[in-house]
Enzyme design. Structure first.
Site, mmCIF file in Angstrom:
data_model
loop_
_atom_site.group_PDB
_atom_site.id
_atom_site.type_symbol
_atom_site.label_atom_id
_atom_site.label_comp_id
_atom_site.label_asym_id
_atom_site.label_seq_id
_atom_site.Cartn_x
_atom_site.Cartn_y
_atom_site.Cartn_z
ATOM 1 N N SER A 286 25.203 45.565 -37.005
ATOM 2 C CA SER A 286 25.623 46.855 -37.553
ATOM 3 C C SER A 286 24.386 47.569 -38.079
ATOM 4 O O SER A 286 23.278 47.020 -38.028
ATOM 5 C CB SER A 286 26.620 46.650 -38.683
ATOM 6 O OG SER A 286 25.943 46.105 -39.798
ATOM 7 N N LYS A 287 24.617 48.751 -38.612
ATOM 8 C CA LYS A 287 23.498 49.543 -39.137
ATOM 9 C C LYS A 287 22.687 48.763 -40.168
ATOM 10 O O LYS A 287 21.494 48.984 -40.310
ATOM 11 C CB LYS A 287 24.029 50.828 -39.777
ATOM 12 C CG LYS A 287 24.528 51.830 -38.763
ATOM 13 C CD LYS A 287 24.168 53.250 -39.187
ATOM 14 C CE LYS A 287 24.608 54.263 -38.156
ATOM 15 N NZ LYS A 287 26.046 54.580 -38.271
#
Ligand code: GLU
Length: 474
Positions: A242-243
């Site tokens: 994810s980010k």
């Protein structure tokens, strides 16, 4: 039957590495089998889909070299097809109108004691066709639900092997909302049918959707396509990528100076076992790729490996091509359009750059005499005045060289002979030489660098270095 595959992104975000890998694997399969790769934009979530995101996804695919043969199709423009299929399913009894209000459903869910596990209790499935039509005709609001058949809903997943759900685990899910808009399952299956998709290869997060879609194919009296679900991509901490893990958008890698072939290699190898070599050509990837090569378990996104592959790809890219690719990075570093880049410089520095930004920085000393020196390198050089003096004494010898002699081998001979003559180690001479020519303490082979810099450029930079580093210390 010819292969028809699709990539079906929802334009609610940028093209991230997971999506890019899905696209790439579908594309490879299509190309390998002379099939068709379809691009379908699933923009039914109007609130979250934007044309900018759609464009960003198309740009990301194009940058990676993933070209589509049909589309882009937009689900928002194909609503008729979905409604027609809902009508077909209603008519054949594979779907039914559900008049239960939100409040009624909520009440039954809460009363069940296990609201989290509650599934629609099929109350409206028992309505007669006449009752259902009458209530709809009277304007009572309804949704259309799939009448999930009893028994098993399974498929032989080309990545994960046989998967089977018992229909009792699958809710009679909604196909059309009360405002008549189709849900994801209905639109996906309708499109895959309409586009004659033969293989649905997508992320593992869709495994739980597949039994519902299998039920819809059955309801429509059709054979489902081949399904394959690609495992998750994890971060180095083994959590879903994810980010949090840094860059996940493909175009950010472009900005970071990753070359598309490097990301392509990295993503292809993240999803499939294609051999030991870090960098494969497109032809090699194509010939080694098949569903049997796909990895059934999660892969870890190792950014260092991507950097390593990128450095290799840069090293293998012809200098004339690198000169073009590095230009935007160089313009940015210089803050102005870069002058012509000597190909010899690109050839040498390209062997050592980990990304295009770094390559641009490494090329600056070839374009300008005004660049900064690594501070630690300066300190080290100042601590060895004997080497600096010996380097000063080398200048006339370099100056006396004929242009035709300016080769790595001849330069090495001269420097080593000079080191022996002056009693300074060759390494001690090479260190300031490297610093004054590249600003760095590490570089490709120094004699290759000297050669690429040319005689005039080398002498000017050595003089500048000696004046600025040896000068103040003396
Ligand atoms: N639009 C879905 C997504 O972006 C993909 C649907 C599918 O591949 O079936 O996750």
């Amino acid at each position: 039957m010819s292969v028809r595959v699709r990539f079906a992104p929802s334009p609610t975000g940028y093209l991230h590495v997971g999506g890019a890998r899905t696209a790439l694997i579908n594309w490879l399969y299509a190309r390998k089998h002379g099939g068709v790769f379809i691009l379908r934009v699933e923009d039914t979530d109007e609130a979250r889909s934007t044309p900018e995101m759609t464009q960003a996804i198309l740009d990301g695919l194009s940058w990676l070299g993933i070209t589509w043969d049909e589309g882009p199709f937009f689900q928002s423009e194909r609503q008729r097809i979905y409604r027609d299929n809902a009508a077909k399913l209603l008519a054949s009894g594979h779907a039914y109108r559900c008049f239960c209000s939100k409040e009624a459903l909520e009440g039954r869910r809460n009363a069940s004691g296990k609201p989290g596990e509650w599934k629609y209790d099929k109350a409206c499935r028992a309505l007669s066709a006449e009752d259902s039509a009458r209530r709809a005709g009277a304007g009572e609001p309804f949704v259309v639900r799939c009448a999930v058949p009893l028994g098993k809903l399974g498929w032989n997943d080309v990545v994960k092997g046989p998967i089977e759900f018992d229909a009792s685990e699958v809710e009679d899910f909604v196909l059309l909302r009360s405002d008549g808009t189709p849900t994801y399952h209905l639109s996906v299956v309708s499109d895959d049918v309409d586009m004659a998709v033969t293989h649905v290869i997508r992320g593992e997060d869709h495994v739980s959707n597949t039994p519902k879609q299998v039920a819809l194919y059955r309801g429509l009296g059709l054979e489902p396509p081949v399904f394959g679900h690609l495992p998750l991509i994890l971060g180095m901490d083994k959590r879903k990528l994810s980010k949090r893990h840094g860059t996940v958008s493909v175009m950010t890698y472009k900005d970071e100076g990753i070359l598309p072939l490097a990301l392509f290699n990295f993503l292809a190898q993240l999803g499939a076992n294609l051999g030991e070599e870090p960098v494969l050509t497109m032809t090699q990837i194509m010939s080694r790729f098949d569903f049997s090569a796909l990895k059934p378990s999660a892969s870890v996104f190792d950014r260092e490996r991507l950097t390593f592959i990128n450095a290799k790809v840069i090293g293998e890219t012809p200098p004339c091509e690198l000169s073009i690719l590095v230009r935007p990075f160089l313009d940015e570093v210089l803050g102005a359009p870069a002058p012509a880049i000597p190909e010899a410089a690109v050839r040498v520095m390209g062997t050592r750059a980990k990304d295009m930004r770094e390559l641009a920085l490494m090329l600056v000393p070839f374009l300008s005499e005004d660049f900064v020196y690594d501070e630690k390198g300066v300190d080290k050089a100042r601590k060895d005045p004997a080497a600096l003096a010996a380097l000063q004494a080398l200048l006339p010898k370099l100056e006396a060289m004929e242009d035709g002699e300016w080769t790595p081998a001849k330069l090495e001979d001269i420097l080593r002979a000079h080191a022996a003559e002056t009693g300074v180690k060759a390494g001690a001479l090479i260190h300031p030489c490297r610093l004054f020519l590249t600003g760095r303490t590490e570089s490709p082979g120094i004699f290759d660098v000297l050669c690429a810099m040319g005689k005039g450029g080398t002498l000017a930079r050595l003089r500048r270095g000696l004046a600025s580093v040896a000068g103040p210390a003396a």
